[in-house]
Design an enzyme around this catalytic site. Structure first.
Site, PDB file in Angstrom:
ATOM      1  CG  ASN A  15       0.203   3.773  -1.387  1.00  0.00           C
ATOM      2  OD1 ASN A  15      -0.007   3.791  -2.597  1.00  0.00           O
ATOM      3  ND2 ASN A  15       0.929   4.705  -0.777  1.00  0.00           N
ATOM      4  NE  ARG A  97      -0.895   7.375  -4.016  1.00  0.00           N
ATOM      5  CZ  ARG A  97       0.096   7.070  -4.845  1.00  0.00           C
ATOM      6  NH1 ARG A  97       0.660   5.875  -4.786  1.00  0.00           N
ATOM      7  NH2 ARG A  97       0.516   7.941  -5.723  1.00  0.00           N
ATOM      8  CG  HIS A 185       3.047  12.527  -6.012  1.00  0.00           C
ATOM      9  ND1 HIS A 185       3.869  12.975  -7.024  1.00  0.00           N
ATOM     10  CD2 HIS A 185       3.132  11.168  -6.042  1.00  0.00           C
ATOM     11  CE1 HIS A 185       4.419  11.948  -7.640  1.00  0.00           C
ATOM     12  NE2 HIS A 185       3.991  10.833  -7.064  1.00  0.00           N
ATOM     13  NE  ARG A 245       5.304   7.389 -13.667  1.00  0.00           N
ATOM     14  CZ  ARG A 245       4.671   7.699 -12.541  1.00  0.00           C
ATOM     15  NH1 ARG A 245       3.750   8.652 -12.534  1.00  0.00           N
ATOM     16  NH2 ARG A 245       4.975   7.087 -11.413  1.00  0.00           N
ATOM     17  CD  GLU A 389       2.180   8.740  -0.654  1.00  0.00           C
ATOM     18  OE1 GLU A 389       1.933   9.324  -1.730  1.00  0.00           O
ATOM     19  OE2 GLU A 389       2.804   7.662  -0.582  1.00  0.00           O
TER      20      GLU A 389
END
Length: 408
Positions: A15, A97, A185, A245, A389
């Site tokens: 990831n 990912r 996501h 961000r 994840e």
């Protein structure tokens, strides 16, 4: 036809983020695939002054990375550490990912040179994440071409978005060229679609909002465990205010920055991705846990910390309210990822502002990061659910990689 994985065979998940690489090693032969890896770890602080490495059973320690190619150096370290702990086990596949699959890739995909070239063309859509995952893939594809690699896309879970949620208010020709709202996501939300019904039963199939709050942050509105609306759109800049961000921003502000402030395209990109959000407003840190102790200060530092966190929470409350309107109500609100799972204070601030929905928290449960943090009297159930994840990527990659638990 897949071959059945043998005892001692493992699948590795990578990831890759902009400043970290997480990895997890799963037992490929176990059926069902365990949600807990055999072991995992990460390199963090890549590109910074003090990178470190930690893994299961090993306290994080400082490392030195090649100053010219720090990411490649971090990947080499992870490979070295994994090989040192295999103890006779064999890696049979690697899952990655990958943040963006564009309008072409949604399902887990076996990677070859042609797929890699396609994924490189999507770098402008996710410049903060895409290049680093692809660098890892390219290195492994070159050095171990026989090893199956599978890309699992963060955009994939949002394939169920109705077209009205995918459209951007631009001329139709741009839609045909791939300018649309994708959502991100997805691996995290995919895990929620598995874990939430196990914990909350049929309520999880109702009107659900999941808040994935990490350094990147987004919300996903789900019905019947599928994505029906989400806050990130064409890029991972949209929606919630994040660590560095902006989240949603008036496009006129971007025009102003370029036309009046004379910022170049590269300067604007760096500003929006790396210098804004909590870091930009506070001038201190992108992390709520760093800002929260500073709020009490009477000086400018305290004021900036208060303003940054107030805006962070306000933007979250506004976006949750918008998704409640889309869903026509709310049955279950779920917090996940680093901030969502561990910051009782942020959860309390958000839920306090959503009191008009009938949300009431159990203060003790919230302070303890319990799986259920709403009071018995709350009209909306509020939960904390750790994301996973890496397990989703491992699960989805087994069949695609050619290594399965059962022949098909």
């Amino acid at each position: 036809m897949n071959r059945v994985a043998s005892a001692g065979e493992v699948l590795v998940v990578l990831n890759c983020g902009s400043s970290s690489i997480k990895f997890a090693v799963f037992d490929a032969a176990a059926d069902p695939l365990p949600r807990k890896p055999v072991w995992n770890g990460k390199v963090q602080g890549i590109g910074g002054a003090k990178p470190d490495f930690g893994e299961t059973g090993v306290v994080p320690f400082a490392i030195e990375l090649d100053g010219t190619h720090p990411y490649r150096s971090a990947l080499a370290l992870i490979r070295e550490r994994i090989l040192a702990r295999l103890d006779g086990r064999k890696i049979v596949a690697i899952a990655h990912r990958v943040v963006h699959g564009g309008s072409k890739y949604f399902k887990p995909t076996r990677i070859d040179a042609a797929v890699l070239a396609d994924l490189k063309s999507f770098i402008p859509l996710a410049p903060l994440h895409q290049p680093f995952a692809l660098e890892a893939i390219e290195i492994l594809l070159r050095e171990q071409p026989q090893l199956p690699q599978v890309a699992c896309f963060d955009t994939g879970f949002h394939l169920t978005l109705p077209k009205v949620e995918q459209l951007l208010p631009l001329p139709h020709a741009f839609w045909e060229r791939g300018l649309r709202r994708y959502g991100f996501h997805g691996l995290s939300y995919d895990y929620m679609a598995t874990a939430l019904p196990e914990r909350h039963g049929d309520l999880a199939r109702g009107r659900v909002i999941v808040a994935h709050l990490g350094s990147g942050a987004s919300l996903c509105a789900m019905q019947d465990l599928a994505s029906v609306a989400t806050t990130m759109g064409f890029s991972a800049l949209d929606g919630l205010m994040m660590g560095t961000r902006t989240g949603a921003l008036d496009p006129g502000a971007v025009i102003y920055l370029m036309e009046i402030e004379k910022l170049s395209l590269a300067d604007v990109g760096h500003l929006l991705y790396h210098r804004s959000g909590l870091l930009g407003v506070s001038g201190i840190s992108p992390e709520p846990r760093v800002l929260q102790p500073l709020e009490a200060g009477a000086d400018e530092t305290g004021a900036r910390a208060r303003e940054a966190l107030a805006l962070y929470v306000r933007r979250m409350v506004r976006e949750i309210g918008a998704l409640v309107a889309v869903l026509g109500g709310l049955d279950l609100l779920v917090f996940t990822a680093g901030v969502g799972e561990h910051s009782a204070d942020i959860r309390e601030r958000v839920c306090s502002s959503l009191g008009f929905l009938g949300i009431t928290l159990d203060a003790a449960a919230n302070a303890g990061n319990a799986p259920l943090i709403s009071a018995a009297s709350s009209r909306v159930r509020v939960a904390v659910e750790p994301t996973n994840e890496e397990w989703v990527a491992a699960r989805d990659s087994i069949a695609v990689s050619g290594v399965g638990q059962e022949p098909v």
